[in-house]
Design a protein around this motif. Structure first.
Motif: not given
Length: 149
Positions: A94-95, A97-99, A101-102, A105-106, A108-109
């Motif tokens: 998960i980390g 994948i988040c890295w 798709n920075k 992710l931003s 989405t947050i």
């Protein structure tokens, strides 16, 4: 002779090593009968303590402590290790994948509503409190099992 006597700490120091005291204290002790009597008492006491036989314990402290601790010792839970590895691997994935798709992710947050955050916090806090209480109870039961006090 001074109206104030030398402290017991200085008298003890003088009893052990007269050269270790300052000149004023040595001069007072030389001129004061009460302080000389205290010095003589401390020297007699220190000599008697030095002549005492060292105590030998008639028990094995390690055995006594280990008898209290042994029932609490449990083997490592190797059965739970695969679950931990799976959780660790999932967190790493998960980390990663988040890295990758920075930007996504931003966005989405930023899109998460305050109600959802409140709901998540409302679930997490009771779970953490339950875990802390459980940990406290386990600690207390282990301390009672040791029966130290």
């Amino acid at each position: 002779m001074n109206s104030e006597h030398v402290s017991d700490d200085l008298i003890q120091q003088y009893s052990l090593s007269p050269s270790g005291c300052d000149a004023a204290a040595s001069e007072h002790i030389a001129g004061c009968a009460l302080c000389r009597a205290k010095v003589a008492n401390y020297q007699m006491l220190f000599t008697a303590i030095g002549e005492l036989e060292r105590p030998a314990f008639a028990f094995d402290l390690e055995t006594l402590v280990m008898e209290k601790i042994a029932p609490l010792a449990r083997p490592l839970a190797w059965g739970k290790m695969p679950i931990g590895l799976v959780v660790l691997l999932a967190a790493c994935c998960i980390g990663f994948i988040c890295w990758l798709n920075k930007d996504l992710l931003s966005v989405t947050i930023k899109a998460i509503s305050a109600d959802l955050i409140g709901l998540v916090v409302a679930v997490i806090i009771p779970v953490l409190l339950f875990q802390l209480l459980s940990l406290q109870r386990e600690y207390q039961s282990r301390m009672r099992a040791l029966d130290i006090y």
